[in-house]
Design a protein around this motif. Structure first.
Motif, mmCIF file in Angstrom:
data_model
loop_
_atom_site.group_PDB
_atom_site.id
_atom_site.type_symbol
_atom_site.label_atom_id
_atom_site.label_comp_id
_atom_site.label_asym_id
_atom_site.label_seq_id
_atom_site.Cartn_x
_atom_site.Cartn_y
_atom_site.Cartn_z
ATOM 1 N N MET A 1 39.911 33.451 37.450
ATOM 2 C CA MET A 1 39.360 33.500 38.807
ATOM 3 C C MET A 1 38.027 34.226 38.809
ATOM 4 N N THR A 2 37.125 33.762 39.619
ATOM 5 C CA THR A 2 35.850 34.448 39.771
ATOM 6 C C THR A 2 35.991 35.585 40.786
ATOM 7 N N VAL A 95 31.706 45.273 48.238
ATOM 8 C CA VAL A 95 31.417 45.937 46.968
ATOM 9 C C VAL A 95 31.673 44.983 45.810
ATOM 10 N N ILE A 96 32.574 44.030 46.002
ATOM 11 C CA ILE A 96 32.875 43.047 44.952
ATOM 12 C C ILE A 96 31.621 42.262 44.570
ATOM 13 N N ASP A 97 30.711 42.056 45.538
ATOM 14 C CA ASP A 97 29.483 41.304 45.264
ATOM 15 C C ASP A 97 28.613 41.993 44.221
ATOM 16 N N GLY A 102 34.247 38.926 36.377
ATOM 17 C CA GLY A 102 35.428 39.183 35.560
ATOM 18 C C GLY A 102 35.929 40.609 35.592
ATOM 19 N N SER A 103 35.236 41.470 36.332
ATOM 20 C CA SER A 103 35.632 42.881 36.347
ATOM 21 C C SER A 103 36.636 43.211 37.452
ATOM 22 N N THR A 145 41.875 46.145 41.198
ATOM 23 C CA THR A 145 41.369 47.020 40.150
ATOM 24 C C THR A 145 40.007 46.555 39.656
ATOM 25 N N LEU A 146 39.150 47.511 39.410
ATOM 26 C CA LEU A 146 37.856 47.256 38.788
ATOM 27 C C LEU A 146 38.000 47.693 37.339
ATOM 28 N N VAL A 147 38.047 46.736 36.443
ATOM 29 C CA VAL A 147 38.435 47.027 35.068
ATOM 30 C C VAL A 147 37.241 47.432 34.213
#
Length: 230
Positions: A1-2, A95-97, A102-103, A145-147
Motif C-alpha cells: 500500500m502507498t 503529516v503522512i504527506d 513505505g514508511s 506506525t512510522l517505521v
C-alpha cells in the motif's frame, strides 16, 4: 500500500488526527529536538526518555525505531488516564504527506502481543482491501506506525499538545504539575509553537483524577516531572 492509500482509508474511517501520548520528561526531549523521535533514535543520541517495559520486546521485534500513533485520544475515549503518559501530541493526518513512501504501516495488534513466529501479514495490514475491511477507528491495537525513524517528525503538522489536568490532592504533586506546565510553555515559545499547550478537560465520567491521586508518593513525579533525573 502507498502512503496515500493508507491516508485515504484512514480519512474515510473518520480519522482526522493522530495521537501520541508520553511522559512529560520524554516529551521535553521531543520539544528540544524539534519533533517526535523513536525510542531507538533517542537512545542512539544519548538523550533522555522514561523507560518502558516494552523496550526489550520492541528491540526484539524490530520496532524500536518506529513511532506509534493512535487513531483516537485514548484518555478521552476510555475516561481514564493513558498509561503511556499524561501529555498527548495531536498531529494532523496530513503529516503522512511529508513521509517517505513505505514508511507508514498499521499494526493488527499491539507488538506486546506479537510472537517470534508471526509473519509480517499477521503483524500488519498489507493491502487496501484488508485495511478497508478490518481497520476500526479507536482500536487500541491498530497503531499507525512510522517505521524506521532516525530523525524527528517535524512539528509542522502538530495541532496541539494536551496536558492532563487532574485535581491533585497532595501539595508536592500540584507543584510538579505547575512546574511541568510552565516548562513546557517556555519550550513551546522557544520553538515558535506558542499557544499549542492546552489543559485536558475531562468529563464527569473520567476517573483519571482518582487514579492519579491513588498513586503512591513519587509516581506522579515519574509521569509529570520535567526533570531529566528520574
Amino acid at each position: 500500500m502507498t502512503n496515500m492509500e493508507i491516508k485515504s482509508i484512514l480519512k474515510a474511517k473518520g480519522v482526522e488526527n493522530l495521537f501520541h501520548a508520553n511522559t512529560v520528561c520524554t516529551a521535553i526531549t521531543f520539544l528540544k529536538s524539534g519533533g517526535l523521535l523513536s525510542r531507538g533514535a533517542v537512545e542512539d543520541m544519548g538523550l533522555i526518555q522514561t523507560p518502558q517495559i516494552s523496550d526489550s520486546d520492541d528491540k526484539k521485534y524490530d520496532v524500536f525505531y518506529d513511532i506509534f500513533f493512535d487513531s483516537v485520544d485514548i484518555h478521552k475515549r476510555t475516561n481514564k488516564l493513558n498509561n503511556y503518559g499524561p501529555l498527548t501530541f495531536v498531529y494532523d493526518l496530513d503529516v503522512i504527506d511529508s513521509l517517505p513512501e513505505g514508511s507508514v504501516k498499521i499494526t493488527k495488534k499491539n507488538p506486546i502481543h506479537w510472537t517470534e513466529d508471526m509473519c509480517d501479514n499477521e503483524k500488519y495490514f498489507i493491502d487496501v482491501d484488508e485495511l478497508e475491511s478490518y481497520f476500526k477507528k479507536g482500536d487500541f491495537g491498530q497503531h499507525i506506525t512510522l517505521v524506521g525513524q532516525h530523525r524527528p517528525i517535524s512539528f509542522d503538522y502538530l495541532c496541539k499538545i494536551i496536558l492532563d489536568n487532574p485535581n491533585l490532592i497532595r501539595y508536592n504533586d500540584r507543584v510538579i504539575l505547575r512546574k511541568s506546565r510552565s516548562y513546557i510553555v517556555e519550550l513551546l515559545e522557544e520553538c515558535g509553537l506558542i499557544g499549542l499547550l492546552v489543559n485536558r478537560e475531562c468529563s464527569n465520567q473520567c476517573s483519571c483524577s482518582s487514579q492519579y491521586n491513588s498513586y503512591k508518593e513519587g509516581c506522579i513525579y515519574y509521569k509529570f516531572s520535567p526533570e531529566i533525573e528520574l
